[in-house]
Design a protein around this motif. Structure first.
Motif, mmCIF file in Angstrom:
data_model
loop_
_atom_site.group_PDB
_atom_site.id
_atom_site.type_symbol
_atom_site.label_atom_id
_atom_site.label_comp_id
_atom_site.label_asym_id
_atom_site.label_seq_id
_atom_site.Cartn_x
_atom_site.Cartn_y
_atom_site.Cartn_z
ATOM 1 N N TYR A 15 11.280 -6.475 14.888
ATOM 2 C CA TYR A 15 11.668 -7.024 13.696
ATOM 3 C C TYR A 15 12.939 -7.170 13.743
ATOM 4 O O TYR A 15 13.388 -8.583 13.663
ATOM 5 N N THR A 18 13.560 -10.207 16.488
ATOM 6 C CA THR A 18 13.110 -11.629 16.067
ATOM 7 C C THR A 18 14.225 -12.106 15.099
ATOM 8 O O THR A 18 14.402 -13.314 15.217
ATOM 9 N N TRP A 19 14.833 -11.290 14.237
ATOM 10 C CA TRP A 19 15.859 -11.783 13.253
ATOM 11 C C TRP A 19 17.201 -12.505 14.115
ATOM 12 O O TRP A 19 17.581 -13.346 13.792
ATOM 13 N N ALA A 22 16.498 -15.540 15.851
ATOM 14 C CA ALA A 22 16.631 -16.650 14.836
ATOM 15 C C ALA A 22 18.142 -16.999 14.402
ATOM 16 O O ALA A 22 18.302 -18.029 14.271
ATOM 17 N N GLY A 85 3.124 -12.300 13.577
ATOM 18 C CA GLY A 85 3.061 -13.713 13.519
ATOM 19 C C GLY A 85 3.486 -14.656 12.674
ATOM 20 O O GLY A 85 4.226 -15.756 12.655
ATOM 21 N N GLN A 87 5.932 -13.506 10.430
ATOM 22 C CA GLN A 87 7.284 -13.583 10.356
ATOM 23 C C GLN A 87 7.906 -14.554 11.406
ATOM 24 O O GLN A 87 8.840 -15.320 11.153
ATOM 25 N N VAL A 88 7.425 -14.659 12.658
ATOM 26 C CA VAL A 88 7.730 -15.437 13.490
ATOM 27 C C VAL A 88 7.661 -16.864 12.911
ATOM 28 O O VAL A 88 8.503 -17.699 12.965
ATOM 29 N N ILE A 92 11.116 -19.783 12.396
ATOM 30 C CA ILE A 92 10.873 -20.804 12.940
ATOM 31 C C ILE A 92 10.968 -21.951 11.870
ATOM 32 O O ILE A 92 12.052 -22.863 12.028
#
Length: 113
Positions: A15, A18-19, A22, A85, A87-88, A92
């Motif tokens: 988590y 990924t943040w 981004a 997925g 969250q991704v 995006i």
């Protein structure tokens, strides 16, 4: 036979990573770090360039909080992966919206200068 689960520490690591990816994808040179608190509004900007307001900002944060709640409470591997997925996909869209907002502001700053 017990259902397989993804350990919480791996969920937390995924988590956070990924943040961070981004955030850096949105602002790779670090020029706009003072505006990082507005990062969730990129999700709204992805859908509508002329949106704004505190209610919309709160709704975007609410979407991320709801997604995080279900992600961390998921008990099965497939549901965890499905929510990850999601969250991704949200991030995006968020990065795309933020980059569009930054480009708009850069153009306006160039015109004003």
């Amino acid at each position: 036979m017990a259902a397989k689960r993804i350990p919480l520490k791996y969920k937390i690591i995924a988590y956070i990573v990924t943040w961070l990816v981004a955030l850096f994808a949105t602002n790779p040179n670090g020029r706009y770090w003072p505006l990082v608190y507005m990062f969730p509004i990129g999700l709204a900007a992805f859908a509508n360039q002329h949106s704004g307001g505190r209610g919309l900002f709160a709704a975007c944060i609410g979407i991320y909080l709801a997604q995080a709640y279900f992600y961390f409470r998921s008990r099965k591997v497939w549901s965890t992966l499905l929510l990850f997925g999601g969250q991704v996909a949200l991030l995006i869209c968020n990065v795309s919206g933020c980059r569009a907002m930054l480009n708009t502001h850069q153009k306006r700053a160039n015109i004003a200068a």
